[in-house]
Design a protein around this motif. Structure first.
Motif, mmCIF file in Angstrom:
data_model
loop_
_atom_site.group_PDB
_atom_site.id
_atom_site.type_symbol
_atom_site.label_atom_id
_atom_site.label_comp_id
_atom_site.label_asym_id
_atom_site.label_seq_id
_atom_site.Cartn_x
_atom_site.Cartn_y
_atom_site.Cartn_z
ATOM 1 N N GLN A 189 -0.429 3.571 -16.959
ATOM 2 C CA GLN A 189 -1.570 2.680 -17.153
ATOM 3 C C GLN A 189 -2.020 2.054 -15.835
ATOM 4 O OE1 GLN A 189 -0.268 -0.160 -20.076
ATOM 5 N NE2 GLN A 189 -0.206 1.328 -21.741
ATOM 6 N N ILE A 190 -1.050 1.660 -15.016
ATOM 7 C CA ILE A 190 -1.380 1.058 -13.723
ATOM 8 C C ILE A 190 -2.098 2.065 -12.823
ATOM 9 C CG2 ILE A 190 -0.399 0.087 -11.617
ATOM 10 C CD1 ILE A 190 1.838 -1.093 -13.336
ATOM 11 N N VAL A 191 -1.583 3.317 -12.797
ATOM 12 C CA VAL A 191 -2.187 4.357 -11.956
ATOM 13 C C VAL A 191 -3.604 4.681 -12.431
ATOM 14 C CG1 VAL A 191 -2.031 6.783 -11.269
ATOM 15 C CG2 VAL A 191 0.013 5.344 -11.253
ATOM 16 N N LYS A 192 -3.810 4.804 -13.719
ATOM 17 C CA LYS A 192 -5.138 5.122 -14.245
ATOM 18 C C LYS A 192 -6.132 4.006 -13.938
ATOM 19 C CE LYS A 192 -3.676 8.151 -18.034
ATOM 20 N NZ LYS A 192 -3.616 8.324 -19.506
ATOM 21 N N ALA A 193 -5.690 2.769 -14.073
ATOM 22 C CA ALA A 193 -6.585 1.652 -13.761
ATOM 23 C C ALA A 193 -6.960 1.649 -12.277
ATOM 24 C CB ALA A 193 -5.914 0.331 -14.145
ATOM 25 N N ALA A 194 -5.969 1.887 -11.410
ATOM 26 C CA ALA A 194 -6.246 1.919 -9.971
ATOM 27 C C ALA A 194 -7.153 3.098 -9.613
ATOM 28 C CB ALA A 194 -4.938 1.995 -9.191
ATOM 29 N N LEU A 195 -6.898 4.240 -10.230
ATOM 30 C CA LEU A 195 -7.753 5.411 -9.992
ATOM 31 C C LEU A 195 -9.187 5.130 -10.423
ATOM 32 C CD1 LEU A 195 -5.708 8.601 -10.974
ATOM 33 C CD2 LEU A 195 -6.944 8.212 -8.841
ATOM 34 N N ASN A 196 -9.342 4.528 -11.560
ATOM 35 C CA ASN A 196 -10.687 4.225 -12.056
ATOM 36 C C ASN A 196 -11.423 3.294 -11.086
ATOM 37 O OD1 ASN A 196 -12.624 4.378 -14.387
ATOM 38 N ND2 ASN A 196 -12.339 2.164 -14.283
ATOM 39 N N ASP A 197 -10.710 2.272 -10.558
ATOM 40 C CA ASP A 197 -11.333 1.358 -9.602
ATOM 41 C C ASP A 197 -11.791 2.085 -8.341
ATOM 42 O OD1 ASP A 197 -10.910 -0.729 -11.316
ATOM 43 O OD2 ASP A 197 -9.068 -1.420 -10.348
ATOM 44 N N GLU A 198 -10.971 3.011 -7.844
ATOM 45 C CA GLU A 198 -11.298 3.692 -6.594
ATOM 46 C C GLU A 198 -12.382 4.754 -6.783
ATOM 47 O OE1 GLU A 198 -10.282 2.930 -3.568
ATOM 48 O OE2 GLU A 198 -9.206 1.241 -4.436
ATOM 49 N N ILE A 199 -12.323 5.499 -7.882
ATOM 50 C CA ILE A 199 -13.261 6.604 -8.079
ATOM 51 C C ILE A 199 -14.653 6.103 -8.418
ATOM 52 C CG2 ILE A 199 -13.788 8.577 -9.573
ATOM 53 C CD1 ILE A 199 -10.820 9.163 -9.668
ATOM 54 N N ARG A 257 -10.639 11.673 0.408
ATOM 55 C CA ARG A 257 -9.507 11.862 -0.510
ATOM 56 C C ARG A 257 -8.255 11.135 -0.022
ATOM 57 N NH1 ARG A 257 -8.120 17.554 -3.435
ATOM 58 N NH2 ARG A 257 -6.287 16.907 -4.608
ATOM 59 N N SER A 258 -8.007 11.201 1.284
ATOM 60 C CA SER A 258 -6.816 10.516 1.820
ATOM 61 C C SER A 258 -6.963 9.007 1.691
ATOM 62 C CB SER A 258 -6.615 10.909 3.283
ATOM 63 O OG SER A 258 -7.753 10.562 4.067
ATOM 64 N N LYS A 259 -8.188 8.489 1.878
ATOM 65 C CA LYS A 259 -8.404 7.046 1.718
ATOM 66 C C LYS A 259 -8.174 6.628 0.268
ATOM 67 C CE LYS A 259 -11.769 6.593 5.478
ATOM 68 N NZ LYS A 259 -13.158 6.193 5.828
ATOM 69 N N VAL A 260 -8.609 7.461 -0.667
ATOM 70 C CA VAL A 260 -8.389 7.156 -2.084
ATOM 71 C C VAL A 260 -6.901 7.061 -2.377
ATOM 72 C CG1 VAL A 260 -8.682 8.029 -4.430
ATOM 73 C CG2 VAL A 260 -10.573 8.168 -2.829
ATOM 74 N N MET A 261 -6.111 8.008 -1.869
ATOM 75 C CA MET A 261 -4.665 7.992 -2.136
ATOM 76 C C MET A 261 -3.986 6.791 -1.491
ATOM 77 S SD MET A 261 -3.513 12.017 -2.102
ATOM 78 C CE MET A 261 -4.164 12.383 -0.478
#
Length: 291
Positions: free
Chosen positions: A118-128, A141-145
């Protein structure tokens, strides 16, 4: 006999009680000792340890190795352009605070995995949602990671977990966008091919026209030179004939008459209607005249 049996039973019970007070901590695990349901001691070093027999004390083990969360299916996210993309990621993590981890999840690893997902999905959603498709796939892509790992690590410390690494394995379009992207790529490649083809055709026509021009010029120059040579040869031949026949004009006239007779009477069926007294038969009548 009864005394012996009683003694043996007492020894067995004593051994069972003693064995229940001994436990071994493996180097791959944390050990949490509970006393009547209350957390008493956290053991992180491997070795042989002692505790009170149950139900006074019991031990719960937690894995201290680096664990992996690898989702079997890619998750769908929306970019800043309102386009759907599929992101497949994985997380490397481990327990750093056994007490906080146990309080958060009761020692249930699956609950911890679900929470980290859940934490990873929320963080991914914020960045994408802040980036375009091109930036997510290749440009940043590297900045997103990096940003994703910082956000996930900050929240994971609150549940006693350390995030080792967060990676995006695959970022792809959904099927509908894939088709449109492939069509656009195909149209672009077709346009480039047509441009190259038209440029090549124009170059070939230019080369062909230049070759035809050179061919015409070469033929014209060759014809000019041949005519010049022929003219020079005819002039030279005429001059030689004039010099040769000028020495005896009468012989030249006689020679020319013989040539005329040869061409006039080439076939037996030829018929010539001429006055017998004409100059044409001059050398038939008196072939010996002249010098």
């Amino acid at each position: 006999m009864n005394k012996l049996i009683s003694t043996i039973i007492a020894i067995v019970i004593a051994l069972l009680i003693f064995s229940s007070t001994i436990f071994v901590v493996d180097q791959r695990y944390f050990a949490i000792v509970f006393a009547l349901g209350e957390m008493k001691t956290i053991i992180s070093e491997p070795g042989l340890h002692f505790k009170l027999p149950p139900p006074f004390q019991n031990v719960v083990y937690l894995d201290k190795r680096i664990l992996t969360i690898d989702s079997p299916e890619a998750d769908r996210f929306i970019t800043a352009e309102k386009k759907n993309i599929l992101v497949d990621s994985f997380v490397k993590w481990r327990i750093t605070d056994p007490k906080l981890y146990y309080i958060s999840f009761g020692g249930d690893e699956q609950r911890a995995r679900d929470r980290l997902n859940q934490i990873v999905k929320a963080a991914l959603n914020d960045e994408i949602t802040k980036r375009t498709v091109r930036e997510v796939i290749s440009g940043e892509r590297s900045k997103v990671m990096d940003a994703l790992q910082k956000k996930v690590a900050a929240e994971a410390t609150q549940i006693g977990v350390n995030i080792i690494d967060v990676r995006l394995k695959r970022v792809d379009y959904v099927d509908q966008i894939n088709n449109s992207v492939y069509d656009r790529m195909k149209a672009e490649r077709t346009r480039v091919a047509n441009e190259l083809r038209s440029t090549g055709y124009a170059e070939s026509e230019k080369i062909r026209a230049d070759a035809d021009k050179q061919s015409t010029v070469i033929l014209a120059e060759a014809y000019r030179d041949s005519e010049k040579l022929r003219g020079d040869g005819d002039a030279k031949a005429s001059r030689i004939y004039a010099q040769a026949f000028g020495q005896n004009p009468e012989f030249y006239r006689f020679y020319r008459s013989l040539e005329a007779y040869r061409y006039s009477f080439r076939n037996k069926t030829d018929v010539l209607v001429v006055d017998p007294n004409s100059d044409f038969f001059k050398y038939f009548k008196s072939p010996g005249q002249g010098k």
